[in-house]
Scaffold this motif. Structure first.
Motif, short mmCIF file in Angstrom:
data_model
loop_
_atom_site.label_atom_id
_atom_site.label_comp_id
_atom_site.label_asym_id
_atom_site.label_seq_id
_atom_site.Cartn_x
_atom_site.Cartn_y
_atom_site.Cartn_z
N UNK A 10 0.85 -1.17 0.00
CA UNK A 10 0.00 0.00 0.00
C UNK A 10 0.90 1.23 0.00
N UNK A 11 0.66 2.14 -0.92
CA UNK A 11 1.52 3.31 -1.09
C UNK A 11 1.63 4.10 0.21
N UNK A 12 2.84 4.55 0.55
CA UNK A 12 3.02 5.33 1.78
C UNK A 12 2.21 6.63 1.76
N UNK A 13 1.67 6.97 2.92
CA UNK A 13 0.98 8.24 3.12
C UNK A 13 1.74 8.99 4.20
N UNK A 14 1.98 10.29 3.97
CA UNK A 14 2.73 11.10 4.91
C UNK A 14 1.80 12.10 5.59
N UNK A 15 1.90 12.15 6.91
CA UNK A 15 1.14 13.10 7.72
C UNK A 15 2.13 13.99 8.46
N UNK A 16 1.84 15.26 8.53
CA UNK A 16 2.67 16.19 9.30
C UNK A 16 1.96 16.47 10.61
N UNK A 17 2.70 16.33 11.72
CA UNK A 17 2.15 16.56 13.05
C UNK A 17 2.82 17.81 13.63
N UNK A 18 2.00 18.77 14.04
CA UNK A 18 2.50 20.01 14.66
C UNK A 18 1.99 20.11 16.09
N UNK A 19 2.53 21.04 16.82
CA UNK A 19 2.05 21.28 18.18
C UNK A 19 0.59 21.69 18.16
N UNK A 20 0.18 22.44 17.14
CA UNK A 20 -1.24 22.83 17.04
C UNK A 20 -2.13 21.60 16.91
#
Length: 143
Positions: A10-20
């Motif tokens: 399954x193709x990689x999915x990227x999520x960005x996690x911030x303090x908000x």
């Protein structure tokens, strides 16, 4: 939609996690533990800095599963072990969490067993992440 076969990636999915994101999650989950927003408290407790809630990290993996499945109801079971924390810097860029997966087995009824991998800063952050997905729901990995 295609039927997956054993070994399909399954193709990689990227999520960005911030303090908000952590603040919003704390409000939704009512988990206001200061290790999720205060560097001072996190370091005092032996952590390298503020860390994402473990359940938030698991939720990102679940979101990847439902994205791949094309239907949230297709995911019938999901479990993980938390292996490393996701360290979230105090900046506007945040940190990436990359979720990928592979179909380990397809039962006669078409139910797929999917192993999920979650990586942040080069480290695996979830272990033994497994999901069961109902047949006819997974999207073709090439899509």
């Amino acid at each position: 939609m295609a039927v997956f076969t054993t070994g399909a990636e399954l193709a990689p999915l990227t999520f960005v996690v911030t303090r908000a994101d952590l603040i919003r999650y704390a409000g939704a989950s009512l988990d206001f533990n200061p290790i999720h927003w205060s560097d001072r408290v996190a370091v005092k407790n032996g952590l390298p800095g503020v860390i994402a809630h473990g359940m938030y990290t698991m939720a990102l993996a679940a979101r990847a599963l439902t994205t791949w499945a094309g239907d949230p109801a297709a995911v019938t079971d999901f479990s993980v072990r938390f292996t490393r924390p996701v360290i979230v810097p105090d900046d506007d860029s945040g940190v990436e969490v990359v979720i990928s997966g592979v179909v380990k087995e397809v039962a006669e009824d078409g139910t797929a067993q999917v192993m999920v991998t979650a990586v942040s800063a080069g480290e695996k952050v979830l272990g033994q992440a497994r999901a069961t997905v109902r047949p006819g729901r997974l999207l073709d990995p090439a899509e």
